[in-house]
Design a protein around this motif. Structure first.
Motif, PDB file in Angstrom:
ATOM      1  N   GLY A  14       6.777   4.995  11.342  1.00 19.36           N
ATOM      2  CA  GLY A  14       5.942   6.108  10.911  1.00 19.36           C
ATOM      3  C   GLY A  14       4.511   5.647  10.752  1.00 19.36           C
ATOM      4  O   GLY A  14       4.249   4.497  10.345  1.00 19.36           O
ATOM      5  N   THR A  15       3.560   6.527  11.098  1.00 18.75           N
ATOM      6  CA  THR A  15       2.136   6.166  10.995  1.00 18.75           C
ATOM      7  C   THR A  15       1.353   7.201  10.194  1.00 18.75           C
ATOM      8  O   THR A  15       0.154   7.374  10.402  1.00 18.75           O
ATOM      9  CB  THR A  15       1.510   6.018  12.405  1.00 18.75           C
ATOM     10  OG1 THR A  15       1.670   7.249  13.134  1.00 18.75           O
ATOM     11  CG2 THR A  15       2.159   4.892  13.182  1.00 18.75           C
ATOM     12  N   GLY A  16       2.025   7.876   9.268  1.00 18.13           N
ATOM     13  CA  GLY A  16       1.355   8.878   8.453  1.00 18.13           C
ATOM     14  C   GLY A  16       0.846   8.311   7.137  1.00 18.13           C
ATOM     15  O   GLY A  16       0.620   7.099   6.988  1.00 18.13           O
ATOM     16  N   LEU A  17       0.674   9.193   6.174  1.00 18.83           N
ATOM     17  CA  LEU A  17       0.107   8.795   4.889  1.00 18.83           C
ATOM     18  C   LEU A  17       0.972   7.769   4.158  1.00 18.83           C
ATOM     19  O   LEU A  17       0.451   6.884   3.474  1.00 18.83           O
ATOM     20  CB  LEU A  17      -0.095  10.032   4.006  1.00 18.83           C
ATOM     21  CG  LEU A  17      -1.173  11.024   4.465  1.00 18.83           C
ATOM     22  CD1 LEU A  17      -1.148  12.274   3.602  1.00 18.83           C
ATOM     23  CD2 LEU A  17      -2.554  10.368   4.420  1.00 18.83           C
ATOM     24  N   THR A  18       2.287   7.884   4.297  1.00 20.38           N
ATOM     25  CA  THR A  18       3.165   6.910   3.647  1.00 20.38           C
ATOM     26  C   THR A  18       2.901   5.513   4.183  1.00 20.38           C
ATOM     27  O   THR A  18       2.855   4.528   3.423  1.00 20.38           O
ATOM     28  CB  THR A  18       4.640   7.285   3.866  1.00 20.38           C
ATOM     29  OG1 THR A  18       4.889   8.591   3.336  1.00 20.38           O
ATOM     30  CG2 THR A  18       5.560   6.286   3.180  1.00 20.38           C
ATOM     31  N   MET A  19       2.714   5.406   5.499  1.00 15.82           N
ATOM     32  CA  MET A  19       2.421   4.097   6.095  1.00 15.82           C
ATOM     33  C   MET A  19       1.105   3.538   5.579  1.00 15.82           C
ATOM     34  O   MET A  19       0.999   2.339   5.287  1.00 15.82           O
ATOM     35  CB  MET A  19       2.389   4.211   7.624  1.00 15.82           C
ATOM     36  CG  MET A  19       2.231   2.879   8.349  1.00 15.82           C
ATOM     37  SD  MET A  19       0.530   2.251   8.433  1.00 15.82           S
ATOM     38  CE  MET A  19      -0.219   3.453   9.529  1.00 15.82           C
ATOM     39  N   LEU A  20       0.092   4.402   5.451  1.00  8.79           N
ATOM     40  CA  LEU A  20      -1.190   3.918   4.926  1.00  8.79           C
ATOM     41  C   LEU A  20      -1.008   3.339   3.528  1.00  8.79           C
ATOM     42  O   LEU A  20      -1.549   2.265   3.208  1.00  8.79           O
ATOM     43  CB  LEU A  20      -2.213   5.057   4.882  1.00  8.79           C
ATOM     44  CG  LEU A  20      -2.560   5.769   6.189  1.00  8.79           C
ATOM     45  CD1 LEU A  20      -3.766   6.679   5.975  1.00  8.79           C
ATOM     46  CD2 LEU A  20      -2.824   4.799   7.317  1.00  8.79           C
ATOM     47  N   ASP A  21      -0.257   4.039   2.694  1.00  8.97           N
ATOM     48  CA  ASP A  21      -0.012   3.548   1.330  1.00  8.97           C
ATOM     49  C   ASP A  21       0.681   2.186   1.344  1.00  8.97           C
ATOM     50  O   ASP A  21       0.294   1.258   0.607  1.00  8.97           O
ATOM     51  CB  ASP A  21       0.858   4.547   0.556  1.00  8.97           C
ATOM     52  CG  ASP A  21       0.117   5.810   0.181  1.00  8.97           C
ATOM     53  OD1 ASP A  21      -1.133   5.787   0.180  1.00  8.97           O
ATOM     54  OD2 ASP A  21       0.777   6.825  -0.109  1.00  8.97           O
ATOM     55  N   VAL A  22       1.709   2.061   2.173  1.00  4.18           N
ATOM     56  CA  VAL A  22       2.476   0.818   2.223  1.00  4.18           C
ATOM     57  C   VAL A  22       1.614  -0.326   2.737  1.00  4.18           C
ATOM     58  O   VAL A  22       1.603  -1.428   2.166  1.00  4.18           O
ATOM     59  CB  VAL A  22       3.729   0.991   3.106  1.00  4.18           C
ATOM     60  CG1 VAL A  22       4.414  -0.356   3.342  1.00  4.18           C
ATOM     61  CG2 VAL A  22       4.706   1.970   2.467  1.00  4.18           C
ATOM     62  N   ALA A  23       0.863  -0.082   3.817  1.00  3.10           N
ATOM     63  CA  ALA A  23       0.027  -1.134   4.392  1.00  3.10           C
ATOM     64  C   ALA A  23      -1.021  -1.621   3.398  1.00  3.10           C
ATOM     65  O   ALA A  23      -1.235  -2.832   3.243  1.00  3.10           O
ATOM     66  CB  ALA A  23      -0.639  -0.637   5.676  1.00  3.10           C
ATOM     67  N   LEU A  24      -1.667  -0.695   2.711  1.00  3.66           N
ATOM     68  CA  LEU A  24      -2.707  -1.084   1.761  1.00  3.66           C
ATOM     69  C   LEU A  24      -2.115  -1.731   0.522  1.00  3.66           C
ATOM     70  O   LEU A  24      -2.723  -2.644  -0.061  1.00  3.66           O
ATOM     71  CB  LEU A  24      -3.557   0.133   1.389  1.00  3.66           C
ATOM     72  CG  LEU A  24      -4.405   0.710   2.530  1.00  3.66           C
ATOM     73  CD1 LEU A  24      -5.155   1.943   2.071  1.00  3.66           C
ATOM     74  CD2 LEU A  24      -5.371  -0.345   3.073  1.00  3.66           C
ATOM     75  N   ASP A  25      -0.942  -1.286   0.090  1.00  2.00           N
ATOM     76  CA  ASP A  25      -0.276  -1.932  -1.042  1.00  2.00           C
ATOM     77  C   ASP A  25       0.101  -3.372  -0.701  1.00  2.00           C
ATOM     78  O   ASP A  25      -0.060  -4.286  -1.535  1.00  2.00           O
ATOM     79  CB  ASP A  25       0.978  -1.149  -1.435  1.00  2.00           C
ATOM     80  CG  ASP A  25       0.659   0.083  -2.264  1.00  2.00           C
ATOM     81  OD1 ASP A  25      -0.494   0.214  -2.716  1.00  2.00           O
ATOM     82  OD2 ASP A  25       1.567   0.921  -2.447  1.00  2.00           O
ATOM     83  N   LEU A  26       0.622  -3.581   0.509  1.00  2.00           N
ATOM     84  CA  LEU A  26       0.971  -4.940   0.926  1.00  2.00           C
ATOM     85  C   LEU A  26      -0.267  -5.826   0.968  1.00  2.00           C
ATOM     86  O   LEU A  26      -0.258  -6.968   0.495  1.00  2.00           O
ATOM     87  CB  LEU A  26       1.634  -4.905   2.307  1.00  2.00           C
ATOM     88  CG  LEU A  26       3.065  -4.373   2.359  1.00  2.00           C
ATOM     89  CD1 LEU A  26       3.513  -4.186   3.810  1.00  2.00           C
ATOM     90  CD2 LEU A  26       4.021  -5.309   1.628  1.00  2.00           C
ATOM     91  N   ASN A  27      -1.349  -5.289   1.520  1.00  2.00           N
ATOM     92  CA  ASN A  27      -2.585  -6.052   1.603  1.00  2.00           C
ATOM     93  C   ASN A  27      -3.133  -6.376   0.220  1.00  2.00           C
ATOM     94  O   ASN A  27      -3.564  -7.510  -0.043  1.00  2.00           O
ATOM     95  CB  ASN A  27      -3.611  -5.276   2.425  1.00  2.00           C
ATOM     96  CG  ASN A  27      -4.921  -6.002   2.560  1.00  2.00           C
ATOM     97  OD1 ASN A  27      -5.917  -5.645   1.931  1.00  2.00           O
ATOM     98  ND2 ASN A  27      -4.950  -7.035   3.382  1.00  2.00           N
ATOM     99  N   ALA A  28      -3.105  -5.385  -0.675  1.00  2.00           N
ATOM    100  CA  ALA A  28      -3.621  -5.600  -2.031  1.00  2.00           C
ATOM    101  C   ALA A  28      -2.763  -6.603  -2.797  1.00  2.00           C
ATOM    102  O   ALA A  28      -3.254  -7.299  -3.695  1.00  2.00           O
ATOM    103  CB  ALA A  28      -3.677  -4.274  -2.785  1.00  2.00           C
ATOM    104  N   GLY A  29      -1.472  -6.670  -2.443  1.00  2.00           N
ATOM    105  CA  GLY A  29      -0.574  -7.602  -3.118  1.00  2.00           C
ATOM    106  C   GLY A  29      -0.641  -9.023  -2.581  1.00  2.00           C
ATOM    107  O   GLY A  29       0.130  -9.885  -3.024  1.00  2.00           O
TER     108      GLY A  29
END
Length: 227
Positions: free
Chosen positions: A3-18
Motif C-alpha cells: 500500500g502507498t497511501g496515508l497509512t504507508m506514509l505514517d509507517v515510513a515516517l515512524d520507522l525513520n523517526a525511530g
C-alpha cells in the motif's frame, strides 16, 4: 510495505523517526502517493453552480479539469474542496455501472487527491525517496514465499514483468477493509450471518436505505466509513 497511501506514509515516517536506517519498499497497484495540501487553506476559486450536464464520472473528471485550468491561480484542490459536501449525493446519483466505472478507472486517483497529507509530511517523504531510503513500486503482488531469512515477495508490473525480492518484514498498509466478506470484525460477521447487514452491490461497504437503515423494519441503522 503493501500500500502507498496515508497509512504507508505514517509507517515510513515512524520507522525513520525511530532510527530505522534500512531501506523501505512500498508497493501498490498504481504506485500513487497521496498529494499534499496547499500551504494555505484559503480557496483561490469557487466551483459555483454545477452544470446540469455533469453527471457521470467521466463528465465530473472533465468538469473539474476545466475548472482548474480556467481559473488563474486555482488548482485541482479547489475543485475537490468544492464538491466535498455533495460527494455522497454524487455517489448516490450514479448507477451501478457508473460506480463500477469509477472504481475501475478513477478510484485510485480520487483517493490520493481527496485524502491528502500535510505539506511538511509530503516534503519528509520526498526526502526519504531522494535519499534512497524509500522506494515506490507499482504492481500486483503475485507470490509470497516464507524463507528462513525473511519473506520472498514477487510482484508483476503493468508491462507484465515480474520482480522478486526478499524482505525482513512485510507491513500491511492498505488501510481498513471496506468488504463485509473480508472483515475481521466479529460484530459485523455476526450481523451479516443473521441477515442484518448486507454488502452493497460492489462489496464496498454496507447496503443501506435512504435513511441508513440496514434492513427495513429491523430497527438497525448504520453510520461510519463503510457506507
Amino acid at each position: 510495505m503493501v500500500g502507498t497511501g496515508l497509512t504507508m506514509l505514517d509507517v515510513a515516517l515512524d520507522l525513520n523517526a525511530g532510527g530505522f536506517a534500512g531501506s523501505m519498499v512500498a508497493i501498490s497497484r498504481h504506485g500513487y502517493l497521496p498529494q499534499a495540501h496547499r500551504g494555505h487553506a484559503v480557496a483561490v476559486a469557487q466551483l459555483g453552480e454545477i452544470p446540469s450536464d455533469v453527471n457521470t464520472p467521466r463528465q465530473w473528471l472533465r468538469y473539474l479539469r476545466r475548472f482548474a485550468n480556467s481559473n488563474p491561480g486555482a488548482d485541482w484542490r479547489d475543485g475537490i474542496a468544492g464538491i466535498r459536501s455533495i460527494t455522497p449525493a454524487i455517489w448516490a446519483s450514479w448507477s451501478v455501472r457508473h460506480r463500477s466505472q469509477f472504481i475501475r478507472h478513477l478510484r485510485s486517483l480520487w483517493e490520493v487527491h481527496r485524502h491528502r497529507c500535510a505539506p511538511f509530511i509530503g516534503r519528509q517523504v520526498q526526502t526519504l525517496r531522494e535519499q534512497g531510503q524509500l522506494t515506490i513500486f507499482s504492481g500486483r503482488i503475485c507470490r509470497v514465499t516464507p524463507l528462513s531469512e525473511g519473506l520472498e515477495i514477487s510482484w508483476v508490473d503493468r508491462r507484465g514483468s515480474t520482480t522478486t525480492e526478499v524482505f525482513d518484514t512485510v507491513i500491511n498498509c492498505t488501510g481498513p477493509s471496506m468488504s463485509l466478506g473480508n472483515t475481521a470484525s466479529i460484530l459485523f460477521r455476526n450481523l451479516t450471518d443473521r441477515g442484518l447487514l448486507r454488502p452493497d452491490s460492489l462489496d464496498l461497504g454496507v447496503e443501506t436505505g435512504k435513511f441508513y437503515e440496514t434492513v427495513e423494519g429491523a430497527g438497525l441503522y448504520f453510520i461510519g466509513h463503510m457506507l
